[in-house]
Design a protein around this motif. Structure first.
Motif, mmCIF file in Angstrom:
data_model
loop_
_atom_site.group_PDB
_atom_site.id
_atom_site.type_symbol
_atom_site.label_atom_id
_atom_site.label_comp_id
_atom_site.label_asym_id
_atom_site.label_seq_id
_atom_site.Cartn_x
_atom_site.Cartn_y
_atom_site.Cartn_z
ATOM 1 N N VAL A 152 0.867 -1.178 0.000
ATOM 2 C CA VAL A 152 0.000 0.000 0.000
ATOM 3 C C VAL A 152 0.904 1.228 0.000
ATOM 4 O O VAL A 152 1.712 1.412 0.911
ATOM 5 N N LEU A 153 0.798 2.068 -1.021
ATOM 6 C CA LEU A 153 1.647 3.244 -1.136
ATOM 7 C C LEU A 153 1.092 4.407 -0.315
ATOM 8 O O LEU A 153 -0.104 4.464 -0.002
ATOM 9 N N GLY A 154 1.971 5.348 -0.009
ATOM 10 C CA GLY A 154 1.622 6.415 0.898
ATOM 11 C C GLY A 154 0.497 7.314 0.425
ATOM 12 O O GLY A 154 -0.285 7.809 1.245
ATOM 13 N N PHE A 155 0.380 7.541 -0.903
ATOM 14 C CA PHE A 155 -0.666 8.450 -1.362
ATOM 15 C C PHE A 155 -1.986 7.745 -1.649
ATOM 16 O O PHE A 155 -2.942 8.367 -2.110
ATOM 17 N N TRP A 156 -2.058 6.466 -1.372
ATOM 18 C CA TRP A 156 -3.308 5.730 -1.547
ATOM 19 C C TRP A 156 -4.174 5.917 -0.300
ATOM 20 O O TRP A 156 -3.831 5.446 0.795
ATOM 21 N N THR A 157 -5.276 6.581 -0.465
ATOM 22 C CA THR A 157 -6.144 6.860 0.680
ATOM 23 C C THR A 157 -7.570 6.336 0.509
ATOM 24 O O THR A 157 -8.298 6.219 1.492
ATOM 25 N N TYR A 158 -7.957 6.032 -0.725
ATOM 26 C CA TYR A 158 -9.323 5.567 -0.979
ATOM 27 C C TYR A 158 -9.349 4.056 -1.177
ATOM 28 O O TYR A 158 -8.356 3.440 -1.576
ATOM 29 N N SER A 159 -10.499 3.468 -0.899
ATOM 30 C CA SER A 159 -10.710 2.035 -1.071
ATOM 31 C C SER A 159 -11.964 1.796 -1.899
ATOM 32 O O SER A 159 -12.887 2.619 -1.897
ATOM 33 N N ILE A 160 -11.994 0.691 -2.582
ATOM 34 C CA ILE A 160 -13.236 0.215 -3.178
ATOM 35 C C ILE A 160 -14.084 -0.352 -2.054
ATOM 36 O O ILE A 160 -13.629 -1.190 -1.278
ATOM 37 N N ASP A 161 -15.300 0.115 -1.932
ATOM 38 C CA ASP A 161 -16.159 -0.309 -0.829
ATOM 39 C C ASP A 161 -16.897 -1.588 -1.217
ATOM 40 O O ASP A 161 -18.019 -1.568 -1.721
ATOM 41 N N TYR A 162 -16.267 -2.717 -0.968
ATOM 42 C CA TYR A 162 -16.827 -3.996 -1.377
ATOM 43 C C TYR A 162 -18.134 -4.300 -0.656
ATOM 44 O O TYR A 162 -19.038 -4.904 -1.230
#
Length: 629
Positions: free
Chosen positions: A590-600
């Motif tokens: 998980v990279l540092g600028f990744w803040t959103y997720s797919i809401d499964y």
């Protein structure tokens, strides 16, 4: 291969009726939450329904008791196929030949890990039961529209899954273009505003009509559900043997080798640890389809991904994660036309793959629609990665269509030269990108690299260029043309882009020539205000237009150059930053600028990825960007 620009893939707001599948009572089930997949649902049938979960959240759906009408949680949550939609024809009356509704009895629970319980083998082929020829999975479940179409009218233009019209008799409101036309054992007529399709064969008869008011888009080529004119082969994560039937599903690798042209491989929900290697091919008139079982979410969590060496193959409703490329065709070199083309990816998710999400290379005929592509490209040993990668795509802009997709937080973590949401790369001769959203990617939102004849229409881009190590260029902006040569044959129209980049100084439209940006494209540079988007940095990033966006955005677009006549209709709730992104064990980075997720979990509650998209007809003249306000 040119695609028919006839009907919209999906419009969950225009659903039609739920026929009944049992003779009395109603059971409403809600999909499980979390990995445990616990189910809840009020029941007024004479027995209960159980729903067990899949990893990353259970898919919604119910199975009624031995005397109950099943209303799928996916539909009540807004899928636009059956369930609590506007009433359709299709009462169930054993004396009328429709079936008594003994679809599932109290013992039905489904196998462990299946998101939609209730596949009771003892009630699979009884003409007196609700299964019969008229409703293979019960009245609520035959919701093929939840997988892809809902083409403005639950994609059956009247009754996707009620007892009178069980399957796709008038799907996609495609002006009569029927996918799986004829259904799975019904006799009747389904009429939508865009055309009429008649399904024949089966034991029930009836007429169902519905309003098909979705706008035109590009029609799907493969099946929207598990029923069609050919054979359906069933796979499940725990499958074994060689039968590949609903009662006795086999392993995915076994099922993948079964289909002939026109056949369907139907994947039950759950997590598969080995991806299929698809070597079979369909034909131009009989595509082979790999589809999710209605209301369930098959997750391919495997380092092998979904690899295709066949042609005329469609994938619908699947998730691919943890591979090098989630979905990919074979590689034969730059610009070659001998690679396998004519591939389709609809309502799919490509998440946390170490290189690209969906990679189509050196061939002609690709259709990517209503997919969510995120968190791809974190590998430090695999380069030239992007979310959706058209490398050396051959043909014309009408042959390769990328529409109504969302790409975010993709990167090229090795060489830092790519990492875009969407890219037409290296000697491509034609592609269309329309009604897409790209945001927070390491590279550009949309990038064109040594490709020509690219049509870029009605896309929305926001704050891409977040890779601090990006080179060539180090400030890619939102829409990037890498050289003057890429401007040959380009159409740039009705796009809305707000640039910031990792340094807050980047530019919305970057080209090395004299490309005209105004008046039908609007860009904001250097982290300027973007009040035209509803809530682009919210918990659920919302790129809908604010109605008071200003005179240069709403209703100012052009209808020239085959501009799309519908919008993306994406539901922002399908993405969230309420929880941090977490990769699967096969790709945990998980990279540092990744803040959103797919809401499964939310996607489960609306019946799958198709429930995230509700395209609406565009105004005339249209607005700029991927949405109409």
């Amino acid at each position: 291969m040119a695609f028919c620009g006839c009907g919209s893939i999906g419009d969950g707001n225009k659903g039609t009726g739920a026929g009944t599948d049992e003779t009395s009572g109603v059971a409403s089930g809600v999909g499980g939450t979390g990995s445990a997949g616990a189910a809840a649902g009020a029941q007024s049938g004479s027995s209960s329904a159980a729903v067990s979960g899949v990893s990353r959240g259970a898919m919604a759906g119910t199975v009624a008791g031995s005397a109950g009408v099943a209303t799928g949680g996916a539909e009540t949550a807004g899928m636009g196929s059956t369930g609590a939609r506007s009433a359709g024809a299709g009462t169930t009356d054993g004396d009328s030949g429709i079936g008594t509704g003994t679809r599932s009895d109290a013992s039905v629970g489904g196998e462990a890990g299946d998101a939609l319980a209730g596949e009771d083998a003892s009630v699979s082929d009884d003409a007196d039961a609700s299964v019969g020829a008229a409703a293979e999975h019960d009245a609520s479940v035959h919701r093929d529209a939840s997988v892809n179409g809902e083409g403005g009218a639950s994609h059956d233009a009247g009754a996707s899954g009620d007892a009178t019209l069980s399957s796709d008799a008038g799907p996609n409101h495609d002006s009569g273009m029927g996918i799986d036309a004829g259904g799975d054992g019904t006799s009747g007529t389904s009429t939508g505003t865009s055309g009429t399709s008649t399904g024949t064969g089966g034991t029930t008869s009836g007429t169902s009509s519905g309003s098909s008011s979705g706008a035109s888009g590009t029609a799907t080529n493969g099946a929207n559900g598990c029923n069609g004119s050919g054979t359906t082969w069933y796979a499940s994560p725990s499958g074994s043997g060689n039968n590949c039937t609903l009662a006795s599903p086999c392993a995915l690798g076994t099922a993948a080798g079964k289909p002939a042209p026109g056949d369907i491989v139907c994947l039950r929900g759950g997590t598969y640890t080995q991806g299929p290697f698809v070597t079979v091919s369909g034909t131009a008139s009989k595509w082979i389809s790999f589809v999710a079982y209605p209301g369930e979410l098959p997750i391919i969590d495997s380092t092998t991904g979904i690899n295709v060496t066949g042609s005329f193959v469609s994938f619908n409703g699947l998730v691919a994660e943890g591979a090098s490329a989630g979905f990919a065709n074979k590689w034969v070199g730059q610009g070659a036309t001998t690679s396998n083309g004519n591939l389709e990816f609809v309502n799919c998710i490509a998440d946390f793959n170490t290189k690209s999400g969906i990679a189509f290379q050196s061939a002609q005929g690709v259709h990517i629609a209503q997919c969510i592509v995120a968190h791809n490209g974190a590998s430090t040993t695999e380069s030239w990665s992007s979310g959706v990668d058209l490398f050396g795509a051959q043909g014309t802009p009408a042959d390769n269509i990328i529409e109504r997709n969302v790409a975010f937080e993709n990167v090229d973590n090795q060489n830092h030269t790519d990492g875009s949401g969407f890219i037409a790369d290296d000697v491509g001769t034609g592609a269309t990108f329309q009604n897409n959203i790209g945001f927070r990617n390491g590279g550009s939102c949309i990038r064109i690299t040594t490709a020509v004849n690219t049509h870029i229409l009605n896309n929305s881009c926001f704050h891409d260029g977040l890779d601090t190590a990006a080179v060539s260029p180090n400030a890619p902006g939102e829409v990037l043309f890498s050289s003057a040569g890429t401007l040959s044959g380009v159409v740039l129209q009705n796009n809305l882009a707000a640039a910031s980049g990792w340094n807050g100084t980047q530019t919305a439209f970057v080209d090395t020539g004299s490309l005209a940006i105004s008046p039908t494209n609007v860009g904001v540079n250097a982290n300027g205000a973007a009040p035209f988007f509803a809530d682009p940095a919210g918990v659920n990033p919302n790129f809908n237009l604010v109605s008071a966006s200003g005179g240069n955005i709403v209703g100012t677009g052009s209808t020239a150059n085959s501009a799309p006549t519908d919008d993306i209709g994406f539901d922002p709730k399908c993405i969230t930053n309420a929880t941090a992104p977490q990769g699967p064990s096969s790709a945990p980075t998980v990279l540092g600028f990744w803040t959103y997720s797919i809401d499964y979990a939310y996607i489960a509650s609306v019946g799958g990825v198709a429930g995230c998209f509700h395209p609406e007809t565009r105004a005339n003249p249209p607005s700029i960007g991927a949405y109409e306000p």
